[in-house]
Design a protein around this motif. Structure first.
Motif, mmCIF file in Angstrom:
data_model
loop_
_atom_site.group_PDB
_atom_site.id
_atom_site.type_symbol
_atom_site.label_atom_id
_atom_site.label_comp_id
_atom_site.label_asym_id
_atom_site.label_seq_id
_atom_site.Cartn_x
_atom_site.Cartn_y
_atom_site.Cartn_z
ATOM 1 N N SER A 90 -27.468 86.441 -28.658
ATOM 2 C CA SER A 90 -27.251 87.846 -28.999
ATOM 3 C C SER A 90 -25.788 88.244 -28.857
ATOM 4 O O SER A 90 -25.267 89.015 -29.680
ATOM 5 N N MET A 91 -25.097 87.725 -27.842
ATOM 6 C CA MET A 91 -23.693 88.087 -27.649
ATOM 7 C C MET A 91 -22.772 87.368 -28.625
ATOM 8 O O MET A 91 -21.668 87.842 -28.920
ATOM 9 N N THR A 92 -23.201 86.226 -29.139
ATOM 10 C CA THR A 92 -22.398 85.482 -30.113
ATOM 11 C C THR A 92 -22.554 86.049 -31.523
ATOM 12 O O THR A 92 -21.584 86.114 -32.290
ATOM 13 N N CYS A 93 -23.758 86.491 -31.841
ATOM 14 C CA CYS A 93 -24.078 86.862 -33.229
ATOM 15 C C CYS A 93 -24.053 88.361 -33.503
ATOM 16 O O CYS A 93 -24.085 88.765 -34.678
ATOM 17 N N PHE A 94 -24.002 89.196 -32.468
ATOM 18 C CA PHE A 94 -24.105 90.641 -32.680
ATOM 19 C C PHE A 94 -23.113 91.402 -31.801
ATOM 20 O O PHE A 94 -22.647 90.893 -30.780
ATOM 21 N N GLU A 95 -22.838 92.618 -32.222
ATOM 22 C CA GLU A 95 -21.992 93.515 -31.447
ATOM 23 C C GLU A 95 -22.537 94.932 -31.565
ATOM 24 O O GLU A 95 -22.942 95.377 -32.639
ATOM 25 N N ASN A 96 -22.589 95.628 -30.424
ATOM 26 C CA ASN A 96 -23.081 97.004 -30.377
ATOM 27 C C ASN A 96 -24.491 97.141 -30.958
ATOM 28 O O ASN A 96 -24.790 98.076 -31.712
ATOM 29 N N GLN A 97 -25.346 96.201 -30.604
ATOM 30 C CA GLN A 97 -26.739 96.246 -31.042
ATOM 31 C C GLN A 97 -27.669 96.394 -29.836
ATOM 32 O O GLN A 97 -27.258 96.208 -28.686
ATOM 33 N N SER A 98 -28.920 96.703 -30.119
ATOM 34 C CA SER A 98 -29.931 96.866 -29.074
ATOM 35 C C SER A 98 -30.934 95.721 -29.133
ATOM 36 O O SER A 98 -31.345 95.301 -30.219
ATOM 37 N N ARG A 130 -17.069 91.940 -26.911
ATOM 38 C CA ARG A 130 -18.335 92.448 -27.460
ATOM 39 C C ARG A 130 -19.176 93.095 -26.363
ATOM 40 O O ARG A 130 -19.039 92.757 -25.186
ATOM 41 N N LYS A 131 -20.063 93.984 -26.801
ATOM 42 C CA LYS A 131 -20.957 94.640 -25.863
ATOM 43 C C LYS A 131 -22.281 94.949 -26.551
ATOM 44 O O LYS A 131 -22.303 95.416 -27.684
ATOM 45 N N ASN A 132 -23.379 94.647 -25.860
ATOM 46 C CA ASN A 132 -24.714 94.942 -26.383
ATOM 47 C C ASN A 132 -25.583 95.550 -25.294
ATOM 48 O O ASN A 132 -25.305 95.408 -24.089
ATOM 49 N N THR A 133 -26.669 96.197 -25.712
ATOM 50 C CA THR A 133 -27.582 96.865 -24.795
ATOM 51 C C THR A 133 -28.946 96.182 -24.836
ATOM 52 O O THR A 133 -29.463 95.859 -25.919
#
Length: 412
Positions: free
Chosen positions: A50-58, A103-106
């Protein structure tokens, strides 16, 4: 955290999403034996993906309850990801904020306790979801959480220990993994390279029958035959167990309440030095329609069972509200409601019998008769016992699930 070595399956769980052969799969299922390393490799793999493939996602992290999810996954994530990502838990909001590499995700936490739980995930948009112990969650909750994964390239991550082979997840997902474009990996304890042979042997000794085949061999098998085939009078039955009260011991009474059905109670002696529990006396009254007695009469029988033993408290069937009121009215004994989780309670009894920490006085004859007859309902599509010859088995289960597992936490 510094990692040493992973098995082939653990490595694939960590990296499948970046593997040319499997990266186009829509998800991954990891099932198999307990203590096989499924949870750590899946949780770390999920965060890495998730941290490699996405940014600012839930994203969603799901367990049977949020408490079990925190115990099994959430509290360990900061250690597992130490030096890789920064993890902040906002406990009041049931979510994690993970950041690193710009990057940051929730990550929202959900518990799939029952059929109503699906409402908890309605309305949210997700880029992925991890189900820890998915076989313990209702189908409605799982499918609702999956339906929220509408972000491009979102994926599903499932792990579980085996259950009944008619379980919906086994039928609809594991057996159909290929047609659903899901990578399926089956784990054993040999996949956990941190386990010594001594520890593996200890876990193997805890289970027998259906639980051995499921939790040690990792097989989806049906429960059949006697519930406690490991019960052996030569091993588990003792003579001269009823000794004068010992102030160093702790004493408990457990009750399965019945009016038309039998009223069964056991008096237990727990020795904290030896870490052993013995059912030293039993009460078994077959009321029926002609011999039915009231709660006052049951209370007198209970006092006769207890005698001079200084019991800590009485454990009782949580539905027996009238009997609870009668006991509390006299104020002589404390009462707590039993944990009535049938299958987990049966697992606890199984482990304690196998571990050599649970014994019975030779005069507990009604209990022995039930041990020899207490059976799985082989006609049921789910794990269920035949509701006959089960009254002393129920009070035994209450004691083991509610009290003995806390005394012997190292076995659980």
């Amino acid at each position: 955290m510094r990692y040493t070595s992973f098995s082939t399956r653990q490595n694939l769980t960590l990296t499948w999403w970046n593997n040319s052969k499997f990266k186009n799969c829509d998800g991954i299922i990891c099932d198999g034996s307990i203590r096989s390393g499924k949870t750590v490799s899946m949780s770390v793999g999920f965060i890495l993906w998730s941290m490699t493939c996405f940014e600012n996602q839930s994203f969603a992290l799901c367990g049977k309850t949020i408490e079990s999810l925190r115990r099994n996954v959430v509290t360990l994530i900061p250690t597992w990801l130490e030096g890789i990502f920064d993890v902040t838990e906002r406990r009041s909001e049931n979510k994690l904020i993970i950041s690193g590499g710009g990057r940051k995700n929730t990550y929202y936490l959900f518990g799939g306790r029952d059929e109503s739980s699906y409402t908890l995930v309605q309305g949210i948009t997700l880029a992925g979801v991890l189900f820890d112990e998915v076989a313990l969650m209702p189908r409605s909750f799982v499918e609702q959480a999956m339906a929220r994964c509408s972000v491009d390239s979102s994926k599903f991550w499932f792990n579980c220990n085996p259950e009944n082979p008619s379980h919906w997840f086994y039928v609809e997902w594991i057996k159909k993994a290929r047609e659903r474009n899901i990578l399926y990996l089956h784990f054993t304890m040999d996949d956990n390279l941190s386990l010594s042979e001594k520890i593996k042997s200890r876990y193997e000794a805890m289970y027998s029958g259906v639980f051995y085949r499921r939790y040690i061999l990792g097989l989806w098998v049906k429960a059949e035959g006697l519930v406690y085939p490991m019960f052996n009078k030569k091993i588990h039955v003792k003579t001269d167990c009823v000794l004068p009260p010992n102030r160093r011991h702790r004493y408990y009474v457990s009750i399965d309440y019945g009016t038309v059905n039998p009223f069964a109670a056991g008096l237990y002696d727990y020795n904290p030095v030896e870490e052993k529990a013995t059912m030293i006396k039993e009460l078994y009254y077959k009321g029926g329609s002609e011999n039915r007695v009231d709660n006052e009469a049951y209370y007198k029988m209970l006092c006769g069972l207890i005698g001079d033993f200084p019991i800590e408290y009485i454990i009782i069937d949580p539905s027996a509200s009238s009997m609870i009121e009668t006991i509390q009215k006299y104020g002589e004994y404390s009462v707590i409601k039993a944990d009535n989780d049938v299958l987990n309670g049966i697992q606890d009894v199984t482990k304690f019998l196998n571990a050599g920490v649970l014994f019975f006085d030779k005069n507990c004859k009604n209990t022995f008769e039930e041990f020899e007859a207490y059976s799985w309902d082989e006609k049921s599509q789910e794990d269920a016992v035949i509701k006959e010859n089960d009254h002393s088995m129920d009070q035994l289960r209450y004691f083991c699930r509610t009290t003995l597992r806390k005394e012997l936490f190292w076995i659980i």
